[in-house]
Motif scaffolding. Sequence first.
Motif: not given
Length: 291
Positions: A155-166, A181-189, A197-205
């Motif tokens: 099983t491959d874990p991946a984060v999927i993130v609703a990022v908001s600036d408020g 088509r648009y969606s929230v951002l996601a990426g593999f651990v 750490q994955t959330v921070v890295r993937e959103v920035f990348e």
Amino acid sequence: MPATSFAFLAGALDRAEHLRDDPAALAALWAAGRVLQLDAEGRALAGEDGALRAVPGSTLAERAGEAVFLGMRDGQGWFAVASAAGSDHDAWVDLRTAAANWPAADATAFAQARAVLHWRARHRHCGACGGRLAFSRSGWLGHCAACDIEHYPRTDPAVIVAVSDGERLLLGRQASWPARRYSVLAGFVEPGESLEQTVVREVFEESGVRVHACRYLASQPWPFPSSLMLGFTADAQGDEPVVGDELDDARWFTRTQVDAALRGASGADGIELSPALSISRWLIERWHAGG
């Protein structure tokens, strides 16, 4: 845990893990059990009405030894086998179609079957020595006789993130997706990395946006082919998105814009969101509702 509305959770089978090492009990369950048949593309056998066609094991007596035991529901065993073809009156249904049209419990069982059969189809040999694997524990363990290594479903874990600036929600799109088509951002651990750490890295990348806090909300099995989506909400700076190699576009959307998209409103700035079966859509809806 917050209430969820996405697919592949409701009606999950009791996996009855203790029965995987009990051949006599499984044999007794097989004849009257329900057997899902999946083709090489991971589609499930359905009747001409498009509904799941899970046949009794008694009609597939010769397949009992290769079946995967999925679990129990209401005293009945559920199994899955790889199959090449059905009759002229049968159809093959993909998992997304099943999630949209079948009873939730049937789609959830299909998702489980698809994930484990995909693993078995692509792990026939030992990754360490190349020896042929022999499967036991009703399909959930691969053993290499050559080097004695045991292999378990991946099983491959991946984060999927609703990022908001408020005030706004960060959404992105891949070039391969349908238009608008648009969606929230996601990426593999990655190995040696925490989920946060994955959330921070993937959103920035993916967007150049800097996350300074995040919180886990819920997860969804996502057997396309073998992921587990771990849903987060995150707070971020209002950085202007800078698209990297992974996305075709990324930008901030106001609550008004997201509201229009959820209502299906069209227009010059209109976008389409992820389908209702996905945790990504649930994360968007939750943010829109003020969650």
